[in-house]
Design a protein around this motif. Structure first.
Motif, mmCIF file in Angstrom:
data_model
loop_
_atom_site.group_PDB
_atom_site.id
_atom_site.type_symbol
_atom_site.label_atom_id
_atom_site.label_comp_id
_atom_site.label_asym_id
_atom_site.label_seq_id
_atom_site.Cartn_x
_atom_site.Cartn_y
_atom_site.Cartn_z
ATOM 1 N N ARG A 1 -16.639 15.352 -21.259
ATOM 2 C CA ARG A 1 -17.439 16.676 -20.752
ATOM 3 C C ARG A 1 -18.088 17.078 -22.456
ATOM 4 N NH1 ARG A 1 -16.464 14.966 -16.922
ATOM 5 N NH2 ARG A 1 -15.595 15.669 -14.507
ATOM 6 N N GLY A 2 -19.255 17.622 -21.965
ATOM 7 C CA GLY A 2 -20.254 18.287 -23.374
ATOM 8 C C GLY A 2 -20.773 17.453 -24.125
ATOM 9 N N GLU A 3 -20.871 17.202 -25.153
ATOM 10 C CA GLU A 3 -21.152 16.461 -26.746
ATOM 11 C C GLU A 3 -20.169 15.951 -26.998
ATOM 12 O OE1 GLU A 3 -23.518 16.276 -30.693
ATOM 13 O OE2 GLU A 3 -23.318 18.144 -30.065
ATOM 14 N N ALA A 4 -20.088 14.486 -27.044
ATOM 15 C CA ALA A 4 -19.595 13.557 -27.850
ATOM 16 C C ALA A 4 -18.962 13.557 -29.438
ATOM 17 C CB ALA A 4 -19.133 12.276 -26.986
ATOM 18 N N TYR A 5 -18.793 13.013 -30.394
ATOM 19 C CA TYR A 5 -19.029 12.757 -31.543
ATOM 20 C C TYR A 5 -19.863 13.685 -32.346
ATOM 21 C CZ TYR A 5 -17.576 7.698 -30.439
ATOM 22 O OH TYR A 5 -16.763 6.899 -29.319
ATOM 23 N N GLN A 6 -19.085 15.060 -31.696
ATOM 24 C CA GLN A 6 -19.812 15.813 -32.847
ATOM 25 C C GLN A 6 -19.453 15.360 -33.877
ATOM 26 O OE1 GLN A 6 -18.608 19.698 -30.710
ATOM 27 N NE2 GLN A 6 -18.658 19.236 -28.827
ATOM 28 N N ILE A 7 -20.628 16.203 -34.561
ATOM 29 C CA ILE A 7 -20.093 15.221 -36.372
ATOM 30 C C ILE A 7 -19.769 16.669 -37.111
ATOM 31 C CG2 ILE A 7 -20.864 14.331 -38.039
ATOM 32 C CD1 ILE A 7 -22.253 11.941 -36.489
ATOM 33 N N HIS A 8 -19.325 17.145 -37.825
ATOM 34 C CA HIS A 8 -19.003 18.454 -38.999
ATOM 35 C C HIS A 8 -18.554 17.483 -39.634
ATOM 36 C CE1 HIS A 8 -18.553 21.256 -35.493
ATOM 37 N NE2 HIS A 8 -18.085 19.975 -34.905
ATOM 38 N N GLY A 9 -19.546 18.348 -41.183
ATOM 39 C CA GLY A 9 -19.677 17.701 -42.468
ATOM 40 C C GLY A 9 -19.982 16.654 -43.198
ATOM 41 N N ASP A 10 -20.839 16.526 -44.013
ATOM 42 C CA ASP A 10 -22.400 15.206 -44.414
ATOM 43 C C ASP A 10 -21.599 13.549 -44.610
ATOM 44 O OD1 ASP A 10 -24.306 17.029 -43.539
ATOM 45 O OD2 ASP A 10 -23.732 18.266 -45.382
ATOM 46 N N ILE A 11 -20.651 13.810 -45.764
ATOM 47 C CA ILE A 11 -20.510 13.272 -46.541
ATOM 48 C C ILE A 11 -18.461 12.750 -46.055
ATOM 49 C CG2 ILE A 11 -20.645 13.430 -49.121
ATOM 50 C CD1 ILE A 11 -21.582 10.860 -49.543
ATOM 51 N N ALA A 12 -17.435 11.629 -46.524
ATOM 52 C CA ALA A 12 -16.527 11.506 -46.689
ATOM 53 C C ALA A 12 -16.769 10.187 -47.346
ATOM 54 C CB ALA A 12 -15.631 11.443 -45.655
ATOM 55 N N GLN A 13 -15.500 10.033 -48.569
ATOM 56 C CA GLN A 13 -15.240 8.552 -49.339
ATOM 57 C C GLN A 13 -13.777 8.430 -49.407
ATOM 58 O OE1 GLN A 13 -17.245 8.023 -52.829
ATOM 59 N NE2 GLN A 13 -16.580 6.590 -53.565
ATOM 60 N N MET A 14 -13.213 7.476 -48.703
ATOM 61 C CA MET A 14 -11.873 7.667 -48.482
ATOM 62 C C MET A 14 -11.283 6.052 -49.429
ATOM 63 S SD MET A 14 -13.009 9.405 -45.433
ATOM 64 C CE MET A 14 -13.518 7.567 -44.679
ATOM 65 N N PRO A 15 -10.801 6.253 -50.105
ATOM 66 C CA PRO A 15 -10.548 4.980 -50.849
ATOM 67 C C PRO A 15 -8.924 4.323 -49.834
ATOM 68 C CG PRO A 15 -8.863 7.448 -52.034
ATOM 69 C CD PRO A 15 -10.574 7.114 -50.840
ATOM 70 N N PHE A 16 -9.337 2.681 -50.191
ATOM 71 C CA PHE A 16 -8.577 1.924 -49.250
ATOM 72 C C PHE A 16 -7.201 2.198 -49.779
ATOM 73 C CE2 PHE A 16 -11.878 -1.683 -49.248
ATOM 74 C CZ PHE A 16 -12.237 -0.629 -47.308
ATOM 75 N N LEU A 17 -5.793 2.821 -48.895
ATOM 76 C CA LEU A 17 -4.726 3.211 -49.862
ATOM 77 C C LEU A 17 -3.929 1.202 -50.111
ATOM 78 C CD1 LEU A 17 -3.285 5.074 -47.028
ATOM 79 C CD2 LEU A 17 -4.068 5.566 -49.191
ATOM 80 N N GLN A 18 -4.815 -0.061 -49.548
ATOM 81 C CA GLN A 18 -4.528 -0.963 -49.640
ATOM 82 C C GLN A 18 -5.667 -1.827 -48.935
ATOM 83 O OE1 GLN A 18 -1.022 -1.933 -46.642
ATOM 84 N NE2 GLN A 18 -2.925 -2.801 -45.396
ATOM 85 N N MET A 19 -5.671 -2.677 -49.568
ATOM 86 C CA MET A 19 -6.986 -4.264 -49.300
ATOM 87 C C MET A 19 -6.153 -4.839 -47.862
ATOM 88 S SD MET A 19 -10.214 -5.165 -49.630
ATOM 89 C CE MET A 19 -11.074 -4.917 -51.367
ATOM 90 N N ASP A 20 -5.031 -5.575 -48.479
ATOM 91 C CA ASP A 20 -4.598 -6.884 -47.586
ATOM 92 C C ASP A 20 -2.805 -6.128 -47.120
ATOM 93 O OD1 ASP A 20 -6.285 -8.351 -48.053
ATOM 94 O OD2 ASP A 20 -5.991 -8.648 -50.256
#
Length: 433
Positions: free
Chosen positions: A142-161
């Motif tokens: 119902r309504g608008e799906a995937y509403q986006i709030h905020g402009d940018i996010a950079q998440m470090p990998f907690l692990q690679m492998d």
């Protein structure tokens, strides 16, 4: 479709096996009848990945044969590959008028509406092909799906492998460890995480998974936060055993392609981070400029069957071909080669060391192989460990895909997916912002 093993979302409940996304993909749809005469030329162009030329060829057929179902459906599919939604809808609706019960047309239209967040419009088409759980799920949005709030996010990998992990918050709760994989469609999570977040399924179905069966549940999540970006009203799935326990505990959930194509996404392997930006003209301009300054050239980007990312690359001197580009997931091989690709290109293959695995929830066997070179744009790996799946279909999407690139190939690079202009950028080193 429940019986042919072809619904990829069902075999990606964990999203762990490399070959689940590329090596042994079963055709999702039935084989369509080939158009005759000039249609055979159009089909040959399509099969070879010359989509723009194929699209024009199908249009020429329809000028003289407007009731040609195959040409109309295929022209719509060509438009869908490049997210040309008005074109895709025009020809798919034309095909639907010719045969309202056509399975392939209904599937493509359902996918077309999902990509535009017109979920309720997709529901009748899922129902037409017998996918009641999906139909109920999307009818409940119902309504608008995937509403986006905020402009940018950079998440470090907690692990690679063995697979990359990033932190995310579900419905405002404490940080959870999520992996990501473009071989998976929607956002998914463990059953225990869904329960903690207060989620209730709007639809469920029992499905085959590896050597047993599990329950797949579908619902709507209020909030999913990744660093400085929050998504609201998000379709989400989770799976459980017959007793309600978690199917997998390697991570708390998986972020699939549906999330990424709502954003300007950079998989910064070299910088060990996931970068998400709001899809605006200015953000896209900056990302393009940074990629080009780093030496990347814009590569074509195609999206097939809900989630599968494709571009152009080459394998062992094959010349430019359409290849799969799978980001995230896990595995030790840099690429998986389909069908007779390794044999035809005379790639050194160790048939004495078969690898037993699962693909599409069914047992599969791959073999180590070592192509002299694999290339995606200017990104190259030489004599790198890959796998070949001789029984994997070369054309699971209707066009030939000799192989797909995976997690290990991408490690020296950063890769940006621009779903607005439909370009992929890959550059060596950390993403420079």
């Amino acid at each position: 479709m429940a019986d042919d093993g072809g619904w990829d979302r069902r075999s990606l409940l964990r999203g762990a096996a490399v070959v689940a996304g590329a090596a042994a993909t079963t055709p999702l749809l039935g084989k369509a009848a080939t158009a005759q005469g000039r249609g055979s030329d159009a089909d040959a162009l399509f099969k070879a990945g010359k989509f723009e030329q194929a699209g024009r060829a199908y249009e020429e057929i329809l000028k003289t044969d407007p009731k040609n179902l195959h040409a109309a459906r295929r022209r719509g599919y060509v438009g869908l590959l490049s997210n040309q939604f008005p074109v895709a809808e025009k020809y798919l609706k034309m095909a639907l008028q010719l045969d309202p019960a056509d399975r392939d047309t209904n599937y493509y239209l359902a996918d077309c509406y999902i990509r535009q967040d017109k979920f309720p419009l997709s529901a009748p088409h899922w129902q037409a092909i017998g996918e009641e759980a999906y139909a109920k799920w999307f009818a409940a949005v119902r309504g608008e799906a995937y509403q986006i709030h905020g402009d940018i996010a950079q998440m470090p990998f907690l692990q690679m492998d063995p697979m990359p992990l990033v932190e995310a918050s579900v419905n405002g709760g404490p940080p959870k460890r999520f992996t990501f994989y473009t071989g998976a469609p929607n956002l998914g999570m463990r059953a225990s995480v869904a329960k903690e977040a207060g989620l209730s399924p709007v639809s469920s179905q029992k499905i085959d998974f590896e050597n047993g069966a599990v329950w797949a549940h579908y619902g709507i999540l209020d909030s999913f936060k990744l660093g400085g970006i929050e998504l609201r009203n998000v379709p989400v799935g989770w799976s459980s055993t017959e007793s309600g326990e978690d199917v997998d505990t390697d991570s708390d959930g998986m972020i699939g392609t549906w999330v990424f194509y709502h954003l300007l996404t950079t998989f910064d392997y070299a910088g060990r981070s996931l970068i998400l930006r709001r899809r605006t003209a200015e953000m896209a301009r900056k990302a393009r400029a940074a990629a080009i300054q780093a030496g990347a050239k814009p590569l074509p980007l195609w999206l097939a069957r809900e989630q599968y990312v494709h571009s152009t690359g080459s394998i062992a001197g094959s010349g430019s071909r359409v290849v799969g580009v799978n980001l995230g997931g896990r595995g030790e091989s840099a690429a998986v080669l389909r069908g007779e690709t390794a044999e035809r290109l005379r790639i050194r293959t160790d048939y004495d060391r078969p690898i037993g695995t699962f693909a599409q929830s069914h047992p599969a066997v791959t073999y180590p192989c070592y192509p002299t070179e694999i290339r995606l744009g200017e990104a190259v790996a030489k004599e790198v460990y890959c796998e070949t799946h001789p029984n994997g279909a070369l054309d699971p999407f209707g066009f030939d895909v000799p192989g797909a690139f995976f997690h290990c190939f991408h490690k020296p690079y950063n890769i940006t997916l621009d779903f607005t202009d439909m370009h992929l950028y890959i550059a060596r080193g950390k993403m420079q912002q």
